[in-house]
Scaffold this active site. Structure first.
Site, PDB file in Angstrom:
ATOM      1  N   GLY A  20       5.482  -0.677   6.925  1.00 41.38           N
ATOM      2  CA  GLY A  20       4.788  -1.548   5.968  1.00 41.38           C
ATOM      3  C   GLY A  20       5.568  -1.670   4.671  1.00 41.38           C
ATOM      4  N   ASN A  98       3.207   4.259   6.007  1.00 43.28           N
ATOM      5  CA  ASN A  98       2.533   3.613   4.874  1.00 43.28           C
ATOM      6  C   ASN A  98       1.691   2.396   5.278  1.00 43.28           C
ATOM      7  OD1 ASN A  98       2.455   2.511   1.917  1.00 43.28           O
ATOM      8  ND2 ASN A  98       3.569   0.937   3.051  1.00 43.28           N
ATOM      9  N   TYR A 163     -12.033   2.182   8.003  1.00 39.54           N
ATOM     10  CA  TYR A 163     -10.861   2.489   7.145  1.00 39.54           C
ATOM     11  C   TYR A 163     -10.986   3.906   6.584  1.00 39.54           C
ATOM     12  CZ  TYR A 163      -7.550   1.921   3.191  1.00 39.54           C
ATOM     13  OH  TYR A 163      -6.523   2.074   2.281  1.00 39.54           O
ATOM     14  N   ALA A 166     -10.191   6.413   9.231  1.00 37.98           N
ATOM     15  CA  ALA A 166      -8.742   6.487   9.473  1.00 37.98           C
ATOM     16  C   ALA A 166      -8.059   7.292   8.373  1.00 37.98           C
ATOM     17  CB  ALA A 166      -8.159   5.072   9.546  1.00 37.98           C
TER      18      ALA A 166
HETATM   19  N1  LIG Z   1      -3.237  -0.402  -3.109  1.00 37.94           N
HETATM   20  C1  LIG Z   1      -4.133   0.554  -3.235  1.00 37.94           C
HETATM   21  O1  LIG Z   1      -4.960   0.544  -4.148  1.00 37.94           O
HETATM   22  C2  LIG Z   1      -4.155   1.720  -2.275  1.00 37.94           C
HETATM   23  C3  LIG Z   1      -5.067   2.743  -2.561  1.00 37.94           C
HETATM   24  C4  LIG Z   1      -5.129   3.828  -1.721  1.00 37.94           C
HETATM   25  C5  LIG Z   1      -4.308   3.897  -0.608  1.00 37.94           C
HETATM   26  N2  LIG Z   1      -3.441   2.893  -0.347  1.00 37.94           N
HETATM   27  C6  LIG Z   1      -2.600   3.034   0.847  1.00 37.94           C
HETATM   28  O2  LIG Z   1      -1.240   2.845   0.501  1.00 37.94           O
HETATM   29  C7  LIG Z   1      -0.558   2.208   1.586  1.00 37.94           C
HETATM   30  C8  LIG Z   1       0.084   0.917   1.095  1.00 37.94           C
HETATM   31  O3  LIG Z   1      -0.933   0.072   0.573  1.00 37.94           O
HETATM   32  P1  LIG Z   1      -0.616  -1.296  -0.171  1.00 37.94           P
HETATM   33  O4  LIG Z   1      -1.712  -1.506  -1.135  1.00 37.94           O
HETATM   34  O5  LIG Z   1       0.789  -1.323  -0.596  1.00 37.94           O
HETATM   35  O6  LIG Z   1      -0.835  -2.332   1.044  1.00 37.94           O
HETATM   36  P2  LIG Z   1      -0.225  -3.821   1.237  1.00 37.94           P
HETATM   37  O7  LIG Z   1      -1.233  -4.551   2.054  1.00 37.94           O
HETATM   38  O8  LIG Z   1       0.183  -4.388  -0.064  1.00 37.94           O
HETATM   39  O9  LIG Z   1       1.068  -3.535   2.122  1.00 37.94           O
HETATM   40  C9  LIG Z   1       0.923  -3.086   3.456  1.00 37.94           C
HETATM   41  C10 LIG Z   1       2.110  -3.561   4.251  1.00 37.94           C
HETATM   42  O10 LIG Z   1       1.884  -3.192   5.626  1.00 37.94           O
HETATM   43  C11 LIG Z   1       2.197  -4.306   6.437  1.00 37.94           C
HETATM   44  N3  LIG Z   1       1.409  -4.271   7.679  1.00 37.94           N
HETATM   45  C12 LIG Z   1       0.071  -4.462   7.791  1.00 37.94           C
HETATM   46  N4  LIG Z   1      -0.289  -4.442   9.090  1.00 37.94           N
HETATM   47  C13 LIG Z   1       0.851  -4.229   9.805  1.00 37.94           C
HETATM   48  C14 LIG Z   1       1.126  -4.124  11.196  1.00 37.94           C
HETATM   49  N5  LIG Z   1       0.167  -4.255  12.119  1.00 37.94           N
HETATM   50  N6  LIG Z   1       2.400  -3.908  11.591  1.00 37.94           N
HETATM   51  C15 LIG Z   1       3.400  -3.808  10.661  1.00 37.94           C
HETATM   52  N7  LIG Z   1       3.195  -3.906   9.335  1.00 37.94           N
HETATM   53  C16 LIG Z   1       1.933  -4.120   8.912  1.00 37.94           C
HETATM   54  C17 LIG Z   1       1.840  -5.522   5.593  1.00 37.94           C
HETATM   55  O11 LIG Z   1       2.495  -6.706   6.043  1.00 37.94           O
HETATM   56  C18 LIG Z   1       2.287  -5.082   4.208  1.00 37.94           C
HETATM   57  O12 LIG Z   1       3.626  -5.419   3.941  1.00 37.94           O
HETATM   58  C19 LIG Z   1      -1.607   1.989   2.659  1.00 37.94           C
HETATM   59  O13 LIG Z   1      -1.567   3.058   3.575  1.00 37.94           O
HETATM   60  C20 LIG Z   1      -2.910   1.986   1.887  1.00 37.94           C
HETATM   61  O14 LIG Z   1      -4.009   2.343   2.707  1.00 37.94           O
HETATM   62  C21 LIG Z   1      -3.344   1.803  -1.154  1.00 37.94           C
END
Ligand SMILES: NC(=O)c1ccc[n+]([C@@H]2O[C@H](COP(=O)([O-])OP(=O)(O)OC[C@H]3O[C@@H](n4cnc5c(N)ncnc54)[C@H](O)[C@@H]3O)[C@@H](O)[C@H]2O)c1
Length: 256
Positions: A20, A98, A163, A166
């Site tokens: 990701g 990620n 979610y 997970a």
């Molecule tokens: N942004 C937040 O506030 C936040 C808070 C807590 C945890 N997180 C965790 O941090 C991590 C990153 O989050 P983010 O906010 O950057 O997310 P985001 O949605 O901005 O980025 C996620 C990336 O994963 C890719 N992706 C999604 N499904 C996919 C698939 N099936 N196959 C391949 N790639 C795939 C997307 O295209 C994207 O580029 C995640 O695990 C999220 O749960 C984020």
């Protein structure tokens, strides 16, 4: 606020695989590892932003990340992506699990299909990518796996049952993998981000009011951004954290 950039010389030329990595936190990590002169590959389902990121990172750092297009919900695709990363980088020292998708779904709306879909995009590939990369790390004499969970599962948020399941499961997975892989000098840790204001979060869930409400709960009264995860992630990737495994690290500005 500009965050300071630290150097971790042991990461130079090391193989790093980020899932990701095409946008959000993952993109910040791809760029950060490239700035450490590591060899970076990343997997993403979204081709256009990923290709743009490669160009941007190459221009900024002189290092072109290797993009692997794959849907991580498909386990064969996970295995093929792992193979492609190993073929390109030789050895993978750091795996950052990620990729995720925090779709909202109220209790009444969850179906068998939507439940399986959520666990396949948010949990299943964390295990199968680790399983696919572990033999490479074992042969190389060690490595660091960094999993992304979330404080969301601790917040009693009503609209994310699958979610949250997970994200809690990732901590159990981290503990088990750390126990199994520790004897091979492979460390496994989890980062729990708080509210990180990314493009997707702003587009889908976060208005000014929601951001202000979370900042009210934080000790630190500022907006957290993707770059706030860079330092913690580089630290876990580097030998600076050589004795640290099976741990969780909360990066949320002090909500918990
Ligand atoms: N942004 C937040 O506030 C936040 C808070 C807590 C945890 N997180 C965790 O941090 C991590 C990153 O989050 P983010 O906010 O950057 O997310 P985001 O949605 O901005 O980025 C996620 C990336 O994963 C890719 N992706 C999604 N499904 C996919 C698939 N099936 N196959 C391949 N790639 C795939 C997307 O295209 C994207 O580029 C995640 O695990 C999220 O749960 C984020």
């Amino acid at each position: 606020m500009t965050l300071p950039s630290s150097q971790f010389p042991d990461l130079r030329d090391r193989g790093v695989l980020v899932t990701g990595g095409g946008s959000g936190i993952g993109a910040a990590l791809v760029e950060a590892f490239a700035r450490q002169r590591a060899q970076v590959a990343f997997v993403d389902i979204a081709e256009e932003p990923s290709r743009k990121l490669c160009d941007r990172v190459a221009e900024a750092t002189g290092r072109m990340p290797h993009f692997i297009l794959a849907d991580l919900r498909n386990i064969e695709a996970v295995r093929a992506a792992a193979e492609a990363a190993v073929a390109k980088l030789g050895s993978i020292h750091v795996l950052v699990n990620n990729a995720a998708r925090d779709d909202r779904q109220p209790l009444e709306a969850v179906t068998e299909e939507s439940w399986d879909e959520s666990l396949s995009v948010n949990l299943r590939h964390f295990f199968f990518m680790s399983q696919a990369i572990a033999p490479n790390m074992q042969r190389a004499g060690g490595g660091s796996i960094i999993n992304f969970s979330s404080i969301a599962f601790l917040l009693n948020m009503p609209e994310i049952p699958a979610y949250a399941t997970a994200k809690a499961g990732i901590i159990g997975l981290t503990k088990s993998l750390a126990g199994k892989l520790g004897p091979d000098n492979i460390r496994v840790n989890t980062i729990l981000p708080g509210m990180i204001v990314t493009e997707r979060q702003k587009r889908l869930w976060l208005d000014d009011e929601a951001i202000a409400r979370m900042q009210e709960r934080q000790c630190l009264k500022r907006m957290l951004v993707a770059d706030d995860l860079v330092g913690p992630c580089l630290y876990l990737a580097s030998d600076c954290s050589a004795a640290m495994t099976a741990q969780t690290m909360i990066i949320d500005g002090g909500v918990f």
